[in-house]
Design a protein around this motif. Sequence first.
Motif, mmCIF file in Angstrom:
data_model
loop_
_atom_site.group_PDB
_atom_site.id
_atom_site.type_symbol
_atom_site.label_atom_id
_atom_site.label_comp_id
_atom_site.label_asym_id
_atom_site.label_seq_id
_atom_site.Cartn_x
_atom_site.Cartn_y
_atom_site.Cartn_z
ATOM 1 N N ALA A 33 25.075 -35.107 -3.268
ATOM 2 C CA ALA A 33 24.661 -33.854 -3.903
ATOM 3 C C ALA A 33 25.264 -32.648 -3.197
ATOM 4 N N ILE A 34 25.181 -32.633 -1.868
ATOM 5 C CA ILE A 34 25.720 -31.515 -1.100
ATOM 6 C C ILE A 34 27.243 -31.445 -1.254
ATOM 7 N N HIS A 35 27.900 -32.593 -1.208
ATOM 8 C CA HIS A 35 29.355 -32.602 -1.355
ATOM 9 C C HIS A 35 29.770 -32.123 -2.744
ATOM 10 N N GLU A 36 29.073 -32.581 -3.767
ATOM 11 C CA GLU A 36 29.402 -32.127 -5.123
ATOM 12 C C GLU A 36 29.160 -30.624 -5.251
ATOM 13 N N GLY A 37 28.115 -30.124 -4.588
ATOM 14 C CA GLY A 37 27.887 -28.680 -4.576
ATOM 15 C C GLY A 37 29.065 -27.933 -3.983
ATOM 16 N N GLN A 38 29.609 -28.473 -2.893
ATOM 17 C CA GLN A 38 30.788 -27.840 -2.293
ATOM 18 C C GLN A 38 31.977 -27.890 -3.232
ATOM 19 N N LEU A 39 32.177 -29.018 -3.885
ATOM 20 C CA LEU A 39 33.297 -29.130 -4.817
ATOM 21 C C LEU A 39 33.142 -28.166 -5.995
ATOM 22 N N LEU A 40 31.925 -27.979 -6.446
ATOM 23 C CA LEU A 40 31.692 -27.021 -7.530
ATOM 24 C C LEU A 40 32.027 -25.603 -7.081
ATOM 25 N N HIS A 41 31.786 -25.297 -5.830
ATOM 26 C CA HIS A 41 32.087 -23.964 -5.313
ATOM 27 C C HIS A 41 33.565 -23.774 -5.006
ATOM 28 N N TYR A 42 34.202 -24.796 -4.426
ATOM 29 C CA TYR A 42 35.527 -24.581 -3.841
ATOM 30 C C TYR A 42 36.636 -25.501 -4.323
ATOM 31 N N VAL A 80 18.299 -31.548 7.762
ATOM 32 C CA VAL A 80 18.382 -30.287 7.022
ATOM 33 C C VAL A 80 19.255 -29.310 7.800
ATOM 34 N N ALA A 81 19.014 -29.195 9.101
ATOM 35 C CA ALA A 81 19.802 -28.280 9.935
ATOM 36 C C ALA A 81 21.270 -28.686 9.962
ATOM 37 N N GLU A 82 21.537 -29.980 10.070
ATOM 38 C CA GLU A 82 22.926 -30.464 10.088
ATOM 39 C C GLU A 82 23.649 -30.082 8.793
ATOM 40 N N LEU A 83 22.998 -30.317 7.660
ATOM 41 C CA LEU A 83 23.648 -30.009 6.386
ATOM 42 C C LEU A 83 23.729 -28.505 6.136
ATOM 43 N N ALA A 84 22.750 -27.752 6.574
ATOM 44 C CA ALA A 84 22.842 -26.299 6.446
ATOM 45 C C ALA A 84 24.030 -25.774 7.256
ATOM 46 N N ASP A 85 24.205 -26.310 8.466
ATOM 47 C CA ASP A 85 25.377 -25.937 9.270
ATOM 48 C C ASP A 85 26.667 -26.347 8.575
ATOM 49 N N LEU A 86 26.682 -27.540 8.002
ATOM 50 C CA LEU A 86 27.875 -28.009 7.300
ATOM 51 C C LEU A 86 28.220 -27.086 6.134
ATOM 52 N N PRO A 103 37.331 -31.518 5.362
ATOM 53 C CA PRO A 103 37.150 -32.978 5.457
ATOM 54 C C PRO A 103 36.677 -33.448 6.834
ATOM 55 N N GLU A 104 37.191 -32.857 7.908
ATOM 56 C CA GLU A 104 36.734 -33.256 9.240
ATOM 57 C C GLU A 104 35.292 -32.834 9.473
ATOM 58 N N LEU A 105 34.917 -31.667 8.981
ATOM 59 C CA LEU A 105 33.519 -31.239 9.080
ATOM 60 C C LEU A 105 32.605 -32.226 8.354
ATOM 61 N N TRP A 106 33.043 -32.666 7.172
ATOM 62 C CA TRP A 106 32.267 -33.635 6.407
ATOM 63 C C TRP A 106 32.173 -34.967 7.134
ATOM 64 N N SER A 107 33.261 -35.421 7.690
ATOM 65 C CA SER A 107 33.249 -36.697 8.414
ATOM 66 C C SER A 107 32.276 -36.656 9.582
ATOM 67 N N ARG A 108 32.319 -35.568 10.332
ATOM 68 C CA ARG A 108 31.425 -35.437 11.482
ATOM 69 C C ARG A 108 29.961 -35.431 11.038
ATOM 70 N N SER A 109 29.648 -34.642 10.016
ATOM 71 C CA SER A 109 28.265 -34.570 9.553
ATOM 72 C C SER A 109 27.797 -35.889 8.954
ATOM 73 N N ALA A 110 28.665 -36.579 8.237
ATOM 74 C CA ALA A 110 28.281 -37.879 7.668
ATOM 75 C C ALA A 110 27.959 -38.868 8.781
ATOM 76 N N ARG A 111 28.732 -38.833 9.872
ATOM 77 C CA ARG A 111 28.444 -39.718 11.012
ATOM 78 C C ARG A 111 27.091 -39.371 11.641
ATOM 79 N N VAL A 112 26.831 -38.086 11.816
ATOM 80 C CA VAL A 112 25.551 -37.654 12.392
ATOM 81 C C VAL A 112 24.401 -38.092 11.495
ATOM 82 N N LEU A 113 24.538 -37.891 10.210
ATOM 83 C CA LEU A 113 23.458 -38.223 9.282
ATOM 84 C C LEU A 113 23.271 -39.727 9.137
ATOM 85 N N ALA A 114 24.320 -40.476 9.270
ATOM 86 C CA ALA A 114 24.196 -41.935 9.198
ATOM 87 C C ALA A 114 23.409 -42.466 10.391
#
Length: 123
Positions: A33-42, A80-86, A103-114
Amino acid sequence: AGPDLAVHARSPLPADRFAEAAEDPARAFVLEAIHEGQLLHYGEPRAFVGMDSDLRLLAGDALYALGLARLAEAGDLEAVAELADLITLTARAHAEGVPQRAPELWSRSARVLARSRDPRADG
């Protein structure tokens, strides 16, 4: 994300990008959902078509809110804080003209969230 956006949903939906990064299906949904939101914006959205720029912006905001709300409902404030920062860091990268950082920001956050867990799991 609601009936107003459902009319713009691709059929079939593309494969999940984060299913392997997050073993928890709920966590994978939030990342999607968050990634699709980013794609919709950018960028070019993967799950939606036929939206004008105003609707894309609103839909992106709705998906950001949906993802963050799901985590907040679960009590996972660290996530929530991790994704808000992302969201903030990727917006900054786009504003500064360096979208290739995203993409690197996404990779890092996905690892943290996993690695993070549902705080209710301890009982």
